[in-house]
Design a protein around this motif. Structure first.
Motif, PDB file in Angstrom:
ATOM      1  N   SER A  41      91.619  41.486  14.664  1.00 23.83           N
ATOM      2  CA  SER A  41      90.797  41.457  15.868  1.00 23.83           C
ATOM      3  C   SER A  41      91.560  42.165  16.987  1.00 23.83           C
ATOM      4  O   SER A  41      92.780  42.335  16.927  1.00 23.83           O
ATOM      5  CB  SER A  41      90.495  40.014  16.276  1.00 23.83           C
ATOM      6  OG  SER A  41      91.673  39.370  16.721  1.00 23.83           O
ATOM      7  N   LYS A  42      90.836  42.574  18.008  1.00 23.80           N
ATOM      8  CA  LYS A  42      91.475  43.252  19.149  1.00 23.80           C
ATOM      9  C   LYS A  42      92.486  42.329  19.822  1.00 23.80           C
ATOM     10  O   LYS A  42      93.562  42.755  20.225  1.00 23.80           O
ATOM     11  CB  LYS A  42      90.419  43.714  20.160  1.00 23.80           C
ATOM     12  CG  LYS A  42      89.538  44.810  19.645  1.00 23.80           C
ATOM     13  CD  LYS A  42      90.332  46.076  19.439  1.00 23.80           C
ATOM     14  CE  LYS A  42      89.465  47.193  18.918  1.00 23.80           C
ATOM     15  NZ  LYS A  42      90.238  48.359  18.541  1.00 23.80           N
ATOM     16  N   GLU A  43      92.123  41.056  19.933  1.00 24.33           N
ATOM     17  CA  GLU A  43      93.029  40.087  20.561  1.00 24.33           C
ATOM     18  C   GLU A  43      94.306  39.926  19.742  1.00 24.33           C
ATOM     19  O   GLU A  43      95.412  39.919  20.285  1.00 24.33           O
ATOM     20  CB  GLU A  43      92.325  38.741  20.705  1.00 24.33           C
ATOM     21  CG  GLU A  43      93.191  37.664  21.312  1.00 24.33           C
ATOM     22  CD  GLU A  43      92.484  36.327  21.386  1.00 24.33           C
ATOM     23  OE1 GLU A  43      93.183  35.324  21.553  1.00 24.33           O
ATOM     24  OE2 GLU A  43      91.248  36.285  21.273  1.00 24.33           O
ATOM     25  N   GLU A  44      94.146  39.814  18.436  1.00 21.36           N
ATOM     26  CA  GLU A  44      95.296  39.648  17.550  1.00 21.36           C
ATOM     27  C   GLU A  44      96.199  40.889  17.596  1.00 21.36           C
ATOM     28  O   GLU A  44      97.424  40.784  17.629  1.00 21.36           O
ATOM     29  CB  GLU A  44      94.769  39.419  16.131  1.00 21.36           C
ATOM     30  CG  GLU A  44      95.771  38.945  15.148  1.00 21.36           C
ATOM     31  CD  GLU A  44      95.134  38.654  13.802  1.00 21.36           C
ATOM     32  OE1 GLU A  44      95.740  37.863  13.074  1.00 21.36           O
ATOM     33  OE2 GLU A  44      94.072  39.213  13.471  1.00 21.36           O
ATOM     34  N   GLU A  45      95.572  42.058  17.631  1.00 19.85           N
ATOM     35  CA  GLU A  45      96.323  43.311  17.722  1.00 19.85           C
ATOM     36  C   GLU A  45      97.084  43.387  19.046  1.00 19.85           C
ATOM     37  O   GLU A  45      98.240  43.802  19.084  1.00 19.85           O
ATOM     38  CB  GLU A  45      95.353  44.490  17.598  1.00 19.85           C
ATOM     39  CG  GLU A  45      96.028  45.829  17.542  1.00 19.85           C
ATOM     40  CD  GLU A  45      95.025  46.943  17.336  1.00 19.85           C
ATOM     41  OE1 GLU A  45      94.139  47.117  18.199  1.00 19.85           O
ATOM     42  OE2 GLU A  45      95.121  47.635  16.317  1.00 19.85           O
ATOM     43  N   TYR A  46      96.445  42.948  20.126  1.00 17.56           N
ATOM     44  CA  TYR A  46      97.077  42.977  21.443  1.00 17.56           C
ATOM     45  C   TYR A  46      98.273  42.022  21.497  1.00 17.56           C
ATOM     46  O   TYR A  46      99.324  42.364  22.038  1.00 17.56           O
ATOM     47  CB  TYR A  46      96.050  42.621  22.524  1.00 17.56           C
ATOM     48  CG  TYR A  46      96.591  42.732  23.917  1.00 17.56           C
ATOM     49  CD1 TYR A  46      96.690  43.964  24.547  1.00 17.56           C
ATOM     50  CD2 TYR A  46      97.020  41.607  24.610  1.00 17.56           C
ATOM     51  CE1 TYR A  46      97.197  44.081  25.827  1.00 17.56           C
ATOM     52  CE2 TYR A  46      97.527  41.704  25.888  1.00 17.56           C
ATOM     53  CZ  TYR A  46      97.613  42.946  26.493  1.00 17.56           C
ATOM     54  OH  TYR A  46      98.128  43.052  27.758  1.00 17.56           O
ATOM     55  N   VAL A  47      98.118  40.838  20.923  1.00 16.62           N
ATOM     56  CA  VAL A  47      99.219  39.862  20.906  1.00 16.62           C
ATOM     57  C   VAL A  47     100.409  40.426  20.138  1.00 16.62           C
ATOM     58  O   VAL A  47     101.561  40.313  20.576  1.00 16.62           O
ATOM     59  CB  VAL A  47      98.743  38.519  20.294  1.00 16.62           C
ATOM     60  CG1 VAL A  47      99.913  37.600  19.998  1.00 16.62           C
ATOM     61  CG2 VAL A  47      97.749  37.845  21.216  1.00 16.62           C
ATOM     62  N   HIS A  62     104.253  36.068  15.323  1.00 18.04           N
ATOM     63  CA  HIS A  62     102.840  36.162  14.948  1.00 18.04           C
ATOM     64  C   HIS A  62     102.674  35.475  13.602  1.00 18.04           C
ATOM     65  O   HIS A  62     102.626  36.123  12.565  1.00 18.04           O
ATOM     66  CB  HIS A  62     102.460  37.644  14.865  1.00 18.04           C
ATOM     67  CG  HIS A  62     101.005  37.886  14.932  1.00 18.04           C
ATOM     68  ND1 HIS A  62     100.198  37.806  13.838  1.00 18.04           N
ATOM     69  CD2 HIS A  62     100.198  38.201  15.968  1.00 18.04           C
ATOM     70  CE1 HIS A  62      98.959  38.078  14.189  1.00 18.04           C
ATOM     71  NE2 HIS A  62      98.937  38.321  15.477  1.00 18.04           N
TER      72      HIS A  62
END
Length: 132
Positions: free
Chosen positions: A53-59, A90
């Motif tokens: 997800s975009k959020e997971e990638e950003y984190v 992560h």
């Protein structure tokens, strides 16, 4: 093969045959019931790759940027074991998944963009815009 009721633990459901070892049962299924055998094997090894997800990638990108900035404070480059460090930060992803995702061009662009930004007084500015 032995008849049912002999106490052997591995049964062939198709013909109610029993084998003494799992390996022998697998050999039996492969030779006598190839369609069922291959269907079972494919079902057992089917692997679904989950999307990032975009959020997971950003984190993940933020964790990488933080590690890189800490390393640069001490005049170091990319730390050895970066994938392991990111996996610790992560926890939902395996090291191999992180290693593969770090090679994706869109992720690299995100990390580069985040590396060029700096937090100044609660706002984010690009490094070239920050007064020296």
């Amino acid at each position: 093969m032995v008849a049912v009721g002999n106490g052997a633990p591995f049964r062939c459901l198709k013909y109610c045959m029993v084998c003494r070892t799992r390996n022998r049962l697998s050999i039996h299924k492969r030779s006598k019931h190839p369609n069922e055998y291959h269907r079972d094997v494919e079902g057992a090894v089917a692997h679904v790759r989950t999307r990032w997800s975009k959020e997971e990638e950003y984190v993940l990108a933020m964790a990488e940027v933080k590690i890189l900035r800490e390393a640069r404070k001490f005049g170091q480059g990319v730390p050895a074991g970066m994938n392991l460090l990111l996996a610790e930060a992560h926890t939902k992803r395996l090291v191999e998944a992180i290693k593969g995702h770090r090679k994706v061009a869109s992720y690299r662009a995100l990390v580069d963009r985040l590396m060029s930004e700096v937090v100044v007084g609660g706002g984010v500015q690009r490094i070239q815009d920050v007064p020296h």
